[in-house]
Every structure is written in structure tokens, then in C-alpha cells.
Design an enzyme around this catalytic site. Structure first.
Site, mmCIF file in Angstrom:
data_model
loop_
_atom_site.group_PDB
_atom_site.id
_atom_site.type_symbol
_atom_site.label_atom_id
_atom_site.label_comp_id
_atom_site.label_asym_id
_atom_site.label_seq_id
_atom_site.Cartn_x
_atom_site.Cartn_y
_atom_site.Cartn_z
ATOM 1 N N ASP A 232 0.878 -1.162 0.000
ATOM 2 C CA ASP A 232 0.000 0.000 0.000
ATOM 3 C C ASP A 232 0.923 1.221 0.000
ATOM 4 O O ASP A 232 2.132 1.108 0.271
ATOM 5 C CB ASP A 232 -0.928 -0.004 1.222
ATOM 6 C CG ASP A 232 -2.125 0.925 1.007
ATOM 7 O OD1 ASP A 232 -2.067 1.787 0.108
ATOM 8 O OD2 ASP A 232 -3.116 0.800 1.754
HETATM 9 C C1 BGC Z 1 -4.933 3.380 0.193
HETATM 10 C C2 BGC Z 1 -5.046 2.413 -0.987
HETATM 11 C C3 BGC Z 1 -4.810 3.143 -2.262
HETATM 12 C C4 BGC Z 1 -3.463 3.849 -2.197
HETATM 13 C C5 BGC Z 1 -3.136 4.634 -3.450
HETATM 14 C C6 BGC Z 1 -3.677 4.209 0.156
HETATM 15 O O1 BGC Z 1 -3.717 5.200 1.110
HETATM 16 O O2 BGC Z 1 -4.996 2.654 1.393
HETATM 17 O O3 BGC Z 1 -6.292 1.771 -0.982
HETATM 18 O O4 BGC Z 1 -4.885 2.278 -3.350
HETATM 19 O O5 BGC Z 1 -3.461 4.758 -1.117
HETATM 20 O O6 BGC Z 1 -3.929 5.747 -3.528
#
Ligand code: BGC
Length: 763
Positions: A232
């Protein structure tokens, strides 16, 4: 590209080049190696639409992305219980990605809804791992059929937003397997997602990016995942450890810092270069899969996809209450549409999934073109403002007056943006006071009051007995208004079912006392008793049970039959049931099959959903629905053999209208053919031994011998304890460890005991 060719390519790369592939180029791109023809690819958020950003990149939904179509969020699509529809959504997203040259869409988000409070529940599917994994599987299938990757997330146990980047989700092995891993398992095994996104949090003390057991032993070795794992955004902890654990790609860019750490580790000999090669191979395999299947002719079809967003939402809406058949509305009724959300619906949540919708269709917009609606019969009053939770007497009075003068009042209510979002959890399950106040005031003057809810998670409904109808629209995407109007006026027959329980109050929820945790530890003390598994096992009253949802027609179930009554765990069981539409209009029904163990020695939920199907039926039509259950439908995770295990015994196959209301059932007997080898010690109980036929025989023989030698002594002891009868003796002996025989049974010496234990353990 063939694996052999990828290996060959890797052999031509420098150590630095290989390490560079292990982190992002920038916010949304992977790195390439130009001299070797390795392209840099774009990934982008979703998953209920495309959130493709250009320069002003962020992962919190702050800056705008390109104009796109916002489909219903996960909370809604799961309620459709319709795999085909979700697959279609996936195909459409895949086409949009091809049109926008996006290699991978970052989703589906599929964490279990452990508590209704989790801020991201609006993105997630269900409290039930089977629903979650099946709906996610359908989406993954659809997207990938267009040669675009998915990144099911957040793997795993990311069930709260509070301290999501540092908190450790602490759970036992069985809970992990039966609930939190199970949410991903079938999807991974059946659909082979191209990538997986590991979550921010720790699991039992280890960050997911560094969790070898999860990322390699389970995901790759057990489940056969062969894509690449990415973090993530910003979830990397120790880069070298993460690489060893099976985490291929750090996102977003690391500015070269951790790439250099990888290089240094190889040079110092603390990281085997073969691990890095393997990591690159898994990564490049996916990169080329996309590159070699580009659809350069794909175009983003805004209007078509908007129409699909409406069609999907129509199947997601859940009719929670419909007293006196107040719905559907007839066109000649005078209707007051009340509430800000009739004009400006809340249709998506905040954070990384936020879509820049190219248009939004409100209910008031939709009355302009929807069938069977007379717009001259509809009046509007705003009723409340959702910027702050303040009762506006003027707005309220206007709404009450319009409601009073109409035949029906439809209140468009729900949760404002700041009540639920990525990044923080809800503190309570209440709707804003100003909206509750409005609903009560309107219902006091208008007996035909209907509430349409726009929210991403369950809310308390203190006014439920005062209103005749409730439609749960969830966060229904940019065409939510059209879908709601079609359902209100009967152009679409509602067929959504709740993929989560609506509890009466927050205090009733299984993890009420522990949710969020303390000192960065969140202990999953409720174990496997999540959602309906808890409420049904405790026979608790809830506001609306898991699986609940009404229709404008009625259905009847008959002839639940099974192809065998007794079978062993390796055989599959075929089940069929007849479903008839007994009403007067076409409708879709979700057939829910639960399995309920009738006894056994293991603590288990009262029943668990093991299959579902959705079918459409014309009035009077009957269809036979069939299901096949395998071992897994009867199994629990056994922590002695670290595997799935079926206990021999009786199980009920139940067809339920929801998790609480079972309409048909049939009992079968399953026999286990897997032996768990027993090892007896001086602390094994008599109960354990007597349960095992071989143990019983040996034990009884030994006892007969000893008792024979000491019969008189024992008889004298029994006389003295006149208060204890035989039944009590047996009950007490059940829990008695063998070593206690030394104290209570004359003639049992250490040698005798040891001999007995040896005999018991003889193969
Ligand atoms: C989120 C993800 C997301 C990623 C990119 C993170 O903060 O938890 O779900 O895909 O950011 O935006």
C-alpha cells in the site's frame, strides 16, 4: 513473454537495474529499463471507477483526477449478490483502463467488515468471507478478462482506519483462516489476480509487507498466486526483509533510497541475489502480460458506462422495509421529495477511491426522464444541510408542510462526507441529529413516509417504527438518483440483500469492547464470531439481519433435496431447491444456503453461508436452483493439523431468507476420513481417551486389571462418598487427567501409568 525469455532478460540486467524495479518511478508508475525494452506502467486507484491522476498526485483523494464514471461503491455492489453483474462492472473497468493506458486498477478493496465503525467499510464488501471473496472474484475476473491487472487489497486484516499504519491486528490462527484469509482465498485461487496489495498494518506483530508466512507460504505456496505483491502507498517498513518475505514492489517511489539498500544487501551477502531475480521475474511477467495485450482501440464510453452504473445500482438497492406495500409509488400520487440528497446525492466516499465523476444524476434530475413518473406531482424541500449537524427549523418547517400536503413523503437522508471516510473510523452509528429530527417531524404529519438512505455502513434508525418504507441505496455511484427513482416507482424491482448486519445499536456489535485496540494492538477477541456469526449464535435481535432484503413480488421455496444423506468428506454433495415467484411482477431472488453443524466438539457459529445464487423469475414461474458443496462447506480450521477438518456428524443444510429466517432444511451426515494422530501424555483427560475407540479399549483393559486387584479397596472408598452417584462420577472423570489416577486410584503407580501411556501411544 515466456518465462524463459524473462529469465534471459533478467540475466542481462545489472544489480542496480534489478533493484530499481522493486520500487515505483513516481506516485502511479512502475519503473522501466529503457535499454532492455522494459516499459514503465501506470497503476491507478479505483476500484469503483478510474481515479487516474496526472501531475498533482496524492493518495488521499485530495487532488482531482481525470473525469470518469463513478460506479456504486463496494458496500453497494456486494448487496447485489450478483456475480454476473459485478463481472460486467469489472469488464467495463478493464475497458476504461485500456482506453486510459492503465495497466492495473488498485482494487477490489475487500477487507472484512469486522465492525460497522471502520471508516472504509463503504469500499469493502461484507462481514462474510464467502460473499466478499465471491464478489471480489467476479470483479477481478471481469477486469482481467480485458488484459488489465487488479490489485485486491488490503492484504490483510486491515479492518480499522485508526492507526492503520502502525497497529497490529492480533488474532488466533483459526480466526485468521476462517474469516480474514478466507475473504481473499477463493478469489486468489480461482481468479489469479495479477497483483495483490499488502496492507499497512501488522499482523500479530509483523508488518504485512514483511510477513513471509502470509505473502509467501500462504499466498504463493498454498494458494498458487503467481503475480506480484505491491505495498500500500507508503506501507514499506524494512525493504530487504520485505523482499525476502515476498513483497515485490514498493509504492510509490522511494527516491532511490531502498533500491540502494537492496543493492548493498546483495553486495554484503545478507540478501541472496536469487531472491531479487525471482522478485523481478514475477514482476516482469505481469508487466509484459499487459504490454503484449494492449487494446489500443479501446475508448472510454462515458454515456454507456453511466447507464451501466445506474443499472448496477438498481440491483444493489436493498428494500429494508415496505409496510402496507407503500412502495412502489404510483405516478398519480403527489409526492414530496425531501432532503438535500434528493438534489445532491451522497454517492461515493472520501479518500483514495474518490472519482471525479463527469456527471451526477440526482433523483430530482431523474424524474425528468424516468418512466412512470409525473414530475408535476413532485415537490421538493431541502429539509437539512449536511455541512454541519444543526437543526434548521426553517428548512424543517418547509419540509413538514410539503410532506403534509402530499400523499407520500420520500426523505433522502444518510451520512454526510465527514461522517465516514478513509483515514479515520466512525465513533458511533448514528445519523446526524438534524436528519433524525427531520424524519421524525415529517413522519409525525405524513403516515406514508419513506426514507432513502445514502450511506456506506449501517446506521441506527430510531425512527424505524414511524416510517412505512426504507430503501438502502448505499453509496450508489453517480447514477444513484435514476436508480432510486426507478425503484421507487417500480420500474425496477429491488433485489439487493444486505451483505452485513444492521445491528440495533453499536453496543451489540461483537467487537464493541475492543475495536480500535490500545497501544497499537487491536485484539480480535471475538474470534470467528464476526457479524451474523455472532448475532445468530447468540440469538440476538438486530435491526435488519445479514441477507435481508424485500421485493415487490413474493417467492416460495419447495423441495429442498440432497443427493445423499450420508457421505464422506471427500465426496461432494449436490443440493437442489425449487423457487417460485408467487407474486405478480418479475423479480430477482437471492437464494442463500447456510450450513449448520448439529453438535460436535468444536465451538462454531450457529450457521455459515456456504453458497448463494441470484435468479430472475416471471410471475408464476418456478426454477430449480442447484448447488454443489464440498468438504470446505463443512470444515473448520483445525490448529492441531493446521488444516481444514470436518468433524464427523450431522449437519443441517438450510435455505434462509436471511441469516435469521430459515425456510427449509435437510439433515445430512458427513464422515471424516482424516485421522488426527493423537499423542497422549500424563495430562490427557479420561474424556479424551474414552472418546477415541482405540484409547477406550486400552484404558478399559488396564482399569479392569487394576480394579480387579483392588476391588475391595475401591468399593470402600465409594461407600464413604455416598453423595456421588455414578453419573456424577462419569461427568467428573471426563475432565480428569491421567496423572490424577496416582492420587485417587489405589494400585496405580508411576510405572503403571507410564505403561498405560505407552500403550495408548502405540501405533
Ligand atoms: C490506500 C489504498 C490506495 C493507495 C493509493 C492508500 O492510502 O490505502 O487503498 O490504493 O493509497 O492511492
Amino acid at each position: 513473454m515466456e518465462r524463459e525469455n524473462i529469465k534471459e532478460l533478467i540475466s542481462q540486467m545489472t544489480l542496480e537495474e534489478k533493484a530499481s524495479l522493486c520500487s515505483g518511478l513516481d506516485f502511479w508508475h512502475t519503473k522501466g529499463v529503457e535499454r532492455l525494452g522494459i516499459p514503465s506502467e501506470m497503476v491507478c486507484d479505483g476500484p469503483h471507477g478510474l481515479r487516474k491522476q496526472d501531475d498533482a498526485a496524492d493518495h488521499l483523494g485530495i487532488n482531482d483526477s481525470i473525469k470518469a464514471v463513478c460506479f456504486p461503491a463496494g458496500c453497494a455492489t456486494a448487496s447485489s449478490f450478483n456475480r454476473d453483474l459485478v463481472r460486467k462492472l469489472g469488464e467495463t473497468l478493464g475497458e476504461e483502463c485500456q482506453a486510459e493506458h492503465v495497466s492495473t486498477i488498485l482494487g477490489p478493496a475487500m477487507n472484512i467488515k469486522r465492525s460497522p465503525l471502520c471508516g472504509r467499510n463503504f469500499e469493502y464488501y461484507s462481514e462474510d468471507p464467502y460473499v466478499s471473496t465471491e464478489i471480489a472474484g467476479a470483479l477481478v475476473h471481469g477486469v482481467q478478462s480485458k488484459h488489465v491487472g487488479t490489485s485486491p487489497k488490503h492484504f490483510m486484516a486491515n479492518n480499522q482506519e485508526y492507526h492503520r499504519m502502525t497497529s497490529s491486528s492480533e488474532m488466533d490462527e483459526r480466526t485468521m483462516r476462517e474469516i480474514y484469509l478466507a475473504s481473499f482465498e477463493r478469489m486468489v485461487k480461482n481468479e489469479k489476480p495479477w497483483t495483490i496489495m499488502n496492507s499497512y498494518n501488522k499482523l500479530n506483530g509483523t508488518y504485512l509487507c514483511e510477513n513471509k508466512e502470509i505473502l509467501t507460504d500462504i499466498l504463493r505456496k498454498e494458494w498458487g498466486f503467481d503475480g506480484y505483491v505491491m505495498t500500500d502507498w507508503g506501507a514499506m517498513d524494512d525493504r530487504v526483509e520485505a523482499l525476502k518475505a515476498g513483497c515485490n514492489l514498493e509504492m510509490p517511489s522511494c527516491g532511490g533510497v531502498t533500491d540502494a539498500e537492496i543493492v548493498a544487501a546483495v553486495q554484503e551477502g545478507t540478501l541472496d541475489e536469487a531472491v531479487l531475480d525471482q522478485c523481478c521475474e514475477e514482476f516482469l511477467n505481469i508487466i509484459f502480460q499487459y504490454e503484449e495485450n494492449r487494446d489500443k482501440d479501446a475508448v472510454f464510453q462515458f454515456e454507456r458506462d453511466h447507464g451501466l452504473a445506474r443499472q448496477i445500482e438498481e440491483e444493489c438497492i436493498v428494500l429494508l422495509k415496505n409496510e402496507g406495500a407503500v412502495l412502489p409509488l404510483s405516478p398519480d400520487k403527489n409526492v414530496a421529495f425531501i432532503g438535500k440528497y434528493a438534489k445532491a446525492p451522497r454517492y461515493q466516499g472520501g479518500g483514495s477511491s474518490h472519482i471525479n465523476s463527469y456527471k451526477v444524476e440526482s433523483a430530482l434530475d431523474a424524474v425528468e426522464f424516468a418512466k412512470n413518473v409525473r414530475k408535476d406531482r413532485i415537490v421538493f424541500a431541502q429539509g437539512y444541510d449536511d455541512k454541519e449537524d444543526r437543526i434548521d427549523e426553517e428548512l424543517c418547517a418547509e419540509a413538514v408542510e410539503k410532506a403534509q400536503n402530499a400523499d407520500v413523503a420520500v426523505i433522502f437522508a444518510g451520512l454526510p462526507d465527514n461522517f465516514e471516510s478513509e483515514g479515520y473510523d466512525r465513533k458511533h452509528m448514528r445519523m446526524p441529529d438534524c436528519q433524525n429530527h427531520l424524519i421524525e417531524a415529517v413522519a409525525a404529519v405524513q403516515p406514508n413516509t419513506i426514507v432513502v438512505l445514502h450511506n456506506g455502513a449501517p446506521v441506527e434508525m430510531p425512527w424505524i417504527d414511524q416510517v412505512k418504507g426504507v430503501l438502502e441505496a448505499y453509496l450508489g455511484g453517480q447514477a444513484v438518483g435514476g436508480a432510486v427513482v426507478n425503484v421507487l416507482y417500480g420500474n425496477a424491482n429491488p433485489s439487493g440483500r444486505l451483505a452485513e448486519t444492521f445491528p440495533l445499536r453499536l453496543q451489540d456489535t461483537p467487537c464493541y469492547l475492543t475495536f480500535g485496540g490500545e497501544h497499537d494492538k487491536s485484539v480480535y477477541a471475538e474470534g470467528i464470531f464476526v457479524g451474523y456469526r455472532y448475532y445468530t449464535s447468540k440469538d440476538m435481535r438486530v435491526l435488519f439481519p445479514f441477507g435481508h432484503g424485500l421485493s415487490y413480488t413474493t417467492f416460495a421455496y419447495k423441495n429442498l433435496s440432497v443427493d445423499k444423506k450420508v457421505f464422506n468428506e471427500n465426496e461432494s454433495l449436490n443440493i437442489s431447491v425449487d423457487v417460485t415467484n408467487t407474486g405478480t411482477r418479475f423479480g430477482k431472488e437471492v437464494i442463500q444456503l447456510y450450513v449448520a453443524p448439529k453438535g460436535g466438539t468444536v465451538i462454531r457459529p450457529l450457521r455459515e453461508l456456504r453458497a448463494f445464487d441470484k435468479i430472475g423469475l416471471n410471475p408464476g414461474e418456478t426454477k430449480t436452483v442447484t448447488f454443489v458443496l464440498d468438504k470446505r462447506a463443512f470444515a473448520y480450521w483445525n490448529t492441531e493439523i493446521h488444516n481444514w477438518r470436518v468433524e464427523s456428524g450431522a449437519y443441517e443444510i438450510q435455505i434462509g431468507e436471511n441469516a435469521q429466517d430459515i425456510v427449509l432444511s435437510n439433515t445430512v451426515t458427513v464422515n471424516s476420513v482424516t485421522d488426527i494422530p493423537k499423542v497422549y501424555t500424563r495430562n490427557s483427560t479420561m474424556g479424551e481417551i474414552l472418546e477415541d475407540p482405540k484409547g477406550k479399549e486400552i484404558f478399559q483393559k488396564t482399569m479392569a486389571q487394576i480394579l480387579g486387584d483392588n476391588a475391595q479397596l475401591i468399593a470402600a472408598q465409594e461407600d464413604n462418598s455416598g453423595a456421588i452417584n455414578e453419573e456424577m462420577m462419569t461427568a467428573m472423570a471426563e475432565g480428569m487427567p491421567l496423572r490424577q489416577m496416582l492420587s485417587f486410584i489405589p494400585g496405580v503407580s508411576r510405572n503403571v501409568l507410564e505403561e498405560l501411556i505407552n500403550k495408548l501411544n502405540e501405533k
